[in-house]
Design a protein around this motif. Sequence first.
Motif, PDB file in Angstrom:
ATOM      1  N   ARG A   1     -76.138 -80.691 -62.345  1.00  0.00           N
ATOM      2  CA  ARG A   1     -74.740 -80.877 -62.731  1.00  0.00           C
ATOM      3  C   ARG A   1     -73.842 -79.802 -62.148  1.00  0.00           C
ATOM      4  O   ARG A   1     -72.691 -80.058 -61.807  1.00  0.00           O
ATOM      5  N   MET A   2     -74.354 -78.583 -62.026  1.00  0.00           N
ATOM      6  CA  MET A   2     -73.549 -77.503 -61.463  1.00  0.00           C
ATOM      7  C   MET A   2     -73.236 -77.781 -59.985  1.00  0.00           C
ATOM      8  O   MET A   2     -72.138 -77.474 -59.521  1.00  0.00           O
ATOM      9  N   LEU A   3     -74.193 -78.353 -59.266  1.00  0.00           N
ATOM     10  CA  LEU A   3     -73.949 -78.746 -57.881  1.00  0.00           C
ATOM     11  C   LEU A   3     -72.835 -79.786 -57.831  1.00  0.00           C
ATOM     12  O   LEU A   3     -71.919 -79.691 -57.013  1.00  0.00           O
ATOM     13  N   ARG A   4     -72.913 -80.746 -58.725  1.00  0.00           N
ATOM     14  CA  ARG A   4     -71.877 -81.790 -58.767  1.00  0.00           C
ATOM     15  C   ARG A   4     -70.498 -81.176 -59.011  1.00  0.00           C
ATOM     16  O   ARG A   4     -69.535 -81.533 -58.345  1.00  0.00           O
ATOM     17  N   TYR A   5     -70.407 -80.243 -59.943  1.00  0.00           N
ATOM     18  CA  TYR A   5     -69.128 -79.605 -60.232  1.00  0.00           C
ATOM     19  C   TYR A   5     -68.622 -78.813 -59.025  1.00  0.00           C
ATOM     20  O   TYR A   5     -67.434 -78.866 -58.691  1.00  0.00           O
ATOM     21  N   ALA A   6     -69.519 -78.080 -58.387  1.00  0.00           N
ATOM     22  CA  ALA A   6     -69.125 -77.280 -57.224  1.00  0.00           C
ATOM     23  C   ALA A   6     -68.661 -78.186 -56.083  1.00  0.00           C
ATOM     24  O   ALA A   6     -67.659 -77.893 -55.412  1.00  0.00           O
ATOM     25  N   LEU A   7     -69.361 -79.278 -55.867  1.00  0.00           N
ATOM     26  CA  LEU A   7     -68.976 -80.213 -54.809  1.00  0.00           C
ATOM     27  C   LEU A   7     -67.655 -80.893 -55.132  1.00  0.00           C
ATOM     28  O   LEU A   7     -66.824 -81.091 -54.245  1.00  0.00           O
ATOM     29  N   THR A   8     -67.460 -81.239 -56.392  1.00  0.00           N
ATOM     30  CA  THR A   8     -66.201 -81.866 -56.795  1.00  0.00           C
ATOM     31  C   THR A   8     -65.031 -80.928 -56.509  1.00  0.00           C
ATOM     32  O   THR A   8     -63.987 -81.357 -56.012  1.00  0.00           O
TER      33      THR A   8
ATOM     34  N   PHE B   1     -74.095 -76.745 -50.467  1.00  0.00           N
ATOM     35  CA  PHE B   1     -75.481 -77.217 -50.438  1.00  0.00           C
ATOM     36  C   PHE B   1     -76.438 -76.081 -50.081  1.00  0.00           C
ATOM     37  O   PHE B   1     -77.512 -75.962 -50.664  1.00  0.00           O
ATOM     38  N   GLU B   2     -76.043 -75.242 -49.119  1.00  0.00           N
ATOM     39  CA  GLU B   2     -76.917 -74.141 -48.706  1.00  0.00           C
ATOM     40  C   GLU B   2     -77.095 -73.134 -49.829  1.00  0.00           C
ATOM     41  O   GLU B   2     -78.189 -72.611 -50.030  1.00  0.00           O
ATOM     42  N   GLU B   3     -76.034 -72.858 -50.562  1.00  0.00           N
ATOM     43  CA  GLU B   3     -76.111 -71.888 -51.640  1.00  0.00           C
ATOM     44  C   GLU B   3     -76.860 -72.418 -52.859  1.00  0.00           C
ATOM     45  O   GLU B   3     -77.646 -71.710 -53.469  1.00  0.00           O
ATOM     46  N   MET B   4     -76.634 -73.695 -53.187  1.00  0.00           N
ATOM     47  CA  MET B   4     -77.177 -74.237 -54.428  1.00  0.00           C
ATOM     48  C   MET B   4     -78.378 -75.153 -54.226  1.00  0.00           C
ATOM     49  O   MET B   4     -78.983 -75.579 -55.197  1.00  0.00           O
ATOM     50  N   GLY B   5     -78.706 -75.484 -52.977  1.00  0.00           N
ATOM     51  CA  GLY B   5     -79.779 -76.446 -52.735  1.00  0.00           C
ATOM     52  C   GLY B   5     -79.243 -77.854 -52.963  1.00  0.00           C
ATOM     53  O   GLY B   5     -78.072 -78.055 -53.259  1.00  0.00           O
ATOM     54  N   PHE B   6     -80.140 -78.804 -52.795  1.00  0.00           N
ATOM     55  CA  PHE B   6     -79.720 -80.195 -53.006  1.00  0.00           C
ATOM     56  C   PHE B   6     -80.656 -80.853 -53.992  1.00  0.00           C
ATOM     57  O   PHE B   6     -81.804 -81.135 -53.697  1.00  0.00           O
TER      58      PHE B   6
END
Length: 157
Positions: free
Chosen positions: A124-131, A114-119
């Motif tokens: 979709r990239m955040l979703r992939y990274a979190l997954t 979250f810190e690197e990519m924001g919220f």
Amino acid sequence: MQELLKIKLNTFLKQNRPDLLVALQQSGTTGSYLEDKIESISGLPERLLDEGRPPYLITELCMAVLTADLGASRYQYLAELVDTDFLPMADSLRVNGLLTYELINLLEACNPVFEEMGFNEDNRMLRYALTGTIQEYAQRNWTPQNLRLWLSPSGKN
């Protein structure tokens, strides 16, 4: 009205922001947080009542103001992601009363992402990274052996 709003705000935190509620409980500031939040809308319920608004609407409008600064919930986002992509494990944790606890731990593990990519819930990239982070966390922590240890009465196998 203030007591009702305090109860509703506490319920809101339990349902939508248990991560915040746990942090407040750990620091011993839950009561002062709730009181400060209610104080921040001082006069609003009375003004709305004077305008002739019905009590249910006054409560809803006050709650909207009280929760506006909380923004989107990273916790809720992770909960939805786990329910969507890791449903069997989410169901198992839920049935055994561990889902909230594990989601709070998972939030800690996902904070660097979250810190690197924001919220942004639409990223979709955040979703992939979190997954990916959830998958790594699950492989380390949600093993059948760990679950047996958590669920056995003595903590022993």
